[in-house]
Structures are given as structure tokens and as C-alpha cells.
Design an enzyme around this catalytic site. Structure first.
Site, PDB file in Angstrom:
ATOM      1  CE  LYS A 103      -3.259 -18.214  -2.995  1.00 35.44           C
ATOM      2  NZ  LYS A 103      -2.396 -17.313  -3.733  1.00 35.44           N
TER       3      LYS A 103
HETATM    4  N1  PMP Z   1       1.050 -18.027  -8.787  1.00 37.52           N
HETATM    5  C1  PMP Z   1       1.003 -17.314  -7.650  1.00 37.52           C
HETATM    6  C2  PMP Z   1       2.277 -16.870  -7.025  1.00 37.52           C
HETATM    7  C3  PMP Z   1      -0.240 -16.975  -7.088  1.00 37.52           C
HETATM    8  O1  PMP Z   1      -0.298 -16.254  -5.965  1.00 37.52           O
HETATM    9  C4  PMP Z   1      -1.426 -17.390  -7.730  1.00 37.52           C
HETATM   10  C5  PMP Z   1      -2.763 -17.024  -7.155  1.00 37.52           C
HETATM   11  N2  PMP Z   1      -3.200 -17.982  -6.229  1.00 37.52           N
HETATM   12  C6  PMP Z   1      -1.324 -18.142  -8.906  1.00 37.52           C
HETATM   13  C7  PMP Z   1      -0.067 -18.444  -9.404  1.00 37.52           C
HETATM   14  C8  PMP Z   1      -2.551 -18.633  -9.618  1.00 37.52           C
HETATM   15  O2  PMP Z   1      -3.160 -19.663  -8.881  1.00 37.52           O
HETATM   16  P1  PMP Z   1      -4.709 -19.969  -9.015  1.00 37.52           P
HETATM   17  O3  PMP Z   1      -4.992 -20.126 -10.455  1.00 37.52           O
HETATM   18  O4  PMP Z   1      -4.884 -21.250  -8.260  1.00 37.52           O
HETATM   19  O5  PMP Z   1      -5.445 -18.831  -8.406  1.00 37.52           O
END
Ligand code: PMP
Length: 297
Positions: A154
Site C-alpha cells: 500500500k
Molecule cells: N484495493 C485498494 C486499491 C485499496 O486502496 C483498498 C483500501 N485499503 C482495498 C483494496 C481494500 O483493502 P482493505 O480491505 O484492507 O481496506
């Protein structure tokens, strides 16, 4: 909205007032997007304020930093403890938490930095994509090629792709974008993972070109526990014509229904789909309530 005169944030070892937290305009992260972050939520539960899956989020932050070579001097346990203290200092129970590891030193070079900074902020934030079902548009923008960046990390610099795709979909009258990968398979939303329902089973993109969401894996577990088959496999947008329902998952958005994808409008109301039952189960899980809803199998 993100802070007021009383808001406290954590920055490099200290809890300080948000309006006193500063950063150099020459910081490497600002110029090159070289920073890692998380999006986490805390909830009011019968046992008090609880951060949902703090360990998984801070482990992913460690993974993100390590994947690109950003030093991170804090352990998962330390960051979890700091976050609980931050919530207490701000008197927050239901909050969105944003840790950011950034290279704050003035540095215009393109070499990994020797040190980093840790910032953690929290604010009260409703469901990011609202409560209404979304009209998605298959985006002309693809997810970044996983051979050019570690897409499962991320990293701030991956998000111009999300901003551009989401803004483009909104400018064209849709609520959100749905991005394909470099091979034309459906990948995910700009800040969420995507699932569709067909014949009482769920389908979602496999790891490879997506951020492996913590909400995604939570929802997969909930569905499998209820005896619903979840297929993690590649599919093309044409296959969505056969979908009977769909939803997006993410920490900020939680579980949110989809009403249409391009011109394909789902006949079944979202409330009758597996996604709606999983949304209720997810909400019960994060708030520590017993899960009572029965999944429509
Ligand atoms: N895909 C992307 C590109 C994101 O930015 C997020 C948000 N973090 C997610 C998926 C979902 O991830 P999570 O469930 O861990 O928040």
C-alpha cells in the site's frame, strides 16, 4: 473535517497538536510518492473501543515498507499501542485511522532513504462510499503492472492511478470505477476489492494485480463459514453480464452493494443478495455483536 484545534496526532515519537505537525516541502515522499500507509477502523464494541484487525493492518504496513525499502522503526505491537493511545487522547471510539510512513528528509534523490517518519492520525469518518448501491463503470485505466511496482504493497505512489480512474468514472456520471489488470481481467476498485455473485456463489479476483484487502479476506472467511463457495479466479468484464449481484469491500467503504456495471443493471435488489447478508455480518463482526443474519443460500 480531518482535524480541529484540539486534535492530537502522533508524529515521530510524540503526541502533538495536529496543527503543529509539519513536513518539509523538500521531502522525498512528497515529490515521488515514496511513502507507505494504512487505512484502519476502530469500533465501539461491548468490550470497549476495538481496532479491527490492528495486527493484520500493521503487518501489512511492515510488508509495504519492506517491499519498497522504506525503513520502519516501530513494531506491530508498538504501533497498535500508540494507536489505542491516540484514540484515547482524542476521545474517539468509532474512528478511521491513518498511519503514514514517509521519507520526510529533504532529498531529491531517487535512492531509498536511510530513515523514515511515522505519522498516525485518526478522525471520525462515515462509510467512504456512502450507503447507497453504486453504479460502476469499467475504467479505461488499468491497475499498475505488478512487474513495475509491488502492487500488494500500500504505497502512496500507486494512488494517482486510483484518483484518475475514480474521478474519470464520476465525471462520466458513475459512482465508482472498476479497474482491469494489464491482461484485461477485472482487478478491483480504486480503493476497494470487488466481488460478484452468480448461482449462489461468489467470485473475486485472485492475488496478483490487486491490493489483498483485509476486508476482502474477512468477507471470504464469513462466506466460507456460511458454506458459500468463493472462487478466487480471473474473469473478464464480459462475464459480469451473467452476474446476479456484486459488491465492493474495503476498510473505509466496509461492504457496499453495486446496482449496475456499465449498462448491465442487476435485476435482484441488493437486499436479496449474498452481499447484503455479508454486509450485515461484517458490521456485526467489527462491532462485536453476535451474528444473527442468515445468508441466503
Ligand atoms: N484495493 C485498494 C486499491 C485499496 O486502496 C483498498 C483500501 N485499503 C482495498 C483494496 C481494500 O483493502 P482493505 O480491505 O484492507 O481496506
Amino acid at each position: 473535517m480531518y482535524f480541529n484545534n484540539n486534535t492530537i496526532v502522533f508524529l515521530d515519537g510524540n503526541f502533538i497538536k495536529a496543527d503543529q505537525a509539519t513536513c518539509s516541502i523538500y521531502a522525498q515522499s512528497l515529490h515521488y510518492g515514496f511513502a507507505a500507509f494504512e487505512g484502519i477502523r476502530s469500533y465501539t464494541t461491548p468490550a470497549g473501543t476495538r481496532i479491527f484487525k490492528a495486527k493484520e493492518h500493521y503487518e501489512r504496513l511492515h510488508y509495504s515498507c519492506q517491499a519498497v525499502g522504506l525503513p520502519l522503526a516501530y513494531s506491530v505491537e508498538e504501533m497498535t499501542d500508540l494507536t489505542y493511545r491516540l484514540l484515547e487522547k482524542n476521545h474517539f471510539t468509532d474512528a478511521y485511522i491513518r498511519p503514514l510512513v514517509y521519507a520526510g528528509e529533504p532529498n531529491m534523490g531517487i535512492k531509498t532513504p536511510a530513515t523514515s517518519n511515522l505519522f498516525i492520525a485518526a478522525w471520525e469518518w462515515g462509510k467512504y462510499l456512502g450507503d447507497q448501491c453504486l453504479r460502476l463503470m469499467v475504467s479505461p485505466y488499468e491497475r499498475p503492472n505488478p512487474k513495475s511496482v509491488p502492487i500488494e504493497a500500500k504505497i502512496s505512489g500507486h494512488y494517482p492511478n486510483s484518483i484518475i480512474a475514480s474521478s474519470d468514472a464520476k465525471a462520466k456520471g458513475y459512482d465508482e470505477a472498476l479497474l482491469l489488470d494489464m491482461n484485461g481481467f477485472v482487478a478491483e476498485g480504486p480503493g476497494s476489492n470487488f466481488f460478484f455473485e452468480k448461482g449462489g456463489e461468489l467470485y473475486t479476483a485472485p492475488a496478483g494485480s490487486i491490493l489483498k484487502g483485509i476486508t476482502r479476506s474477512t468477507v471470504i472467511d464469513l462466506a466460507r463459514e456460511a458454506g458459500i463457495k468463493v472462487h478466487e479466479r480471473f474473469f473478464r468484464p464480459e462475464e459480469l453480464q451473467e452476474a446476479e449481484g456484486a459488491f465492493l469491500t474495503g476498510t473505509a467503504a466496509e461492504v457496499i452493494g453495486v446496482s449496475s456495471i456499465d449498462s448491465h443493471v442487476f435485476e435482484k435488489p441488493f437486499s436479496d443478495t449474498i452481499g447484503a447478508a455479508l454486509a450485515a455480518q461484517y458490521s456485526a463482526l467489527v462491532t462485536g455483536r453476535s451474528v444473527t443474519s442468515v445468508l441466503p443460500v
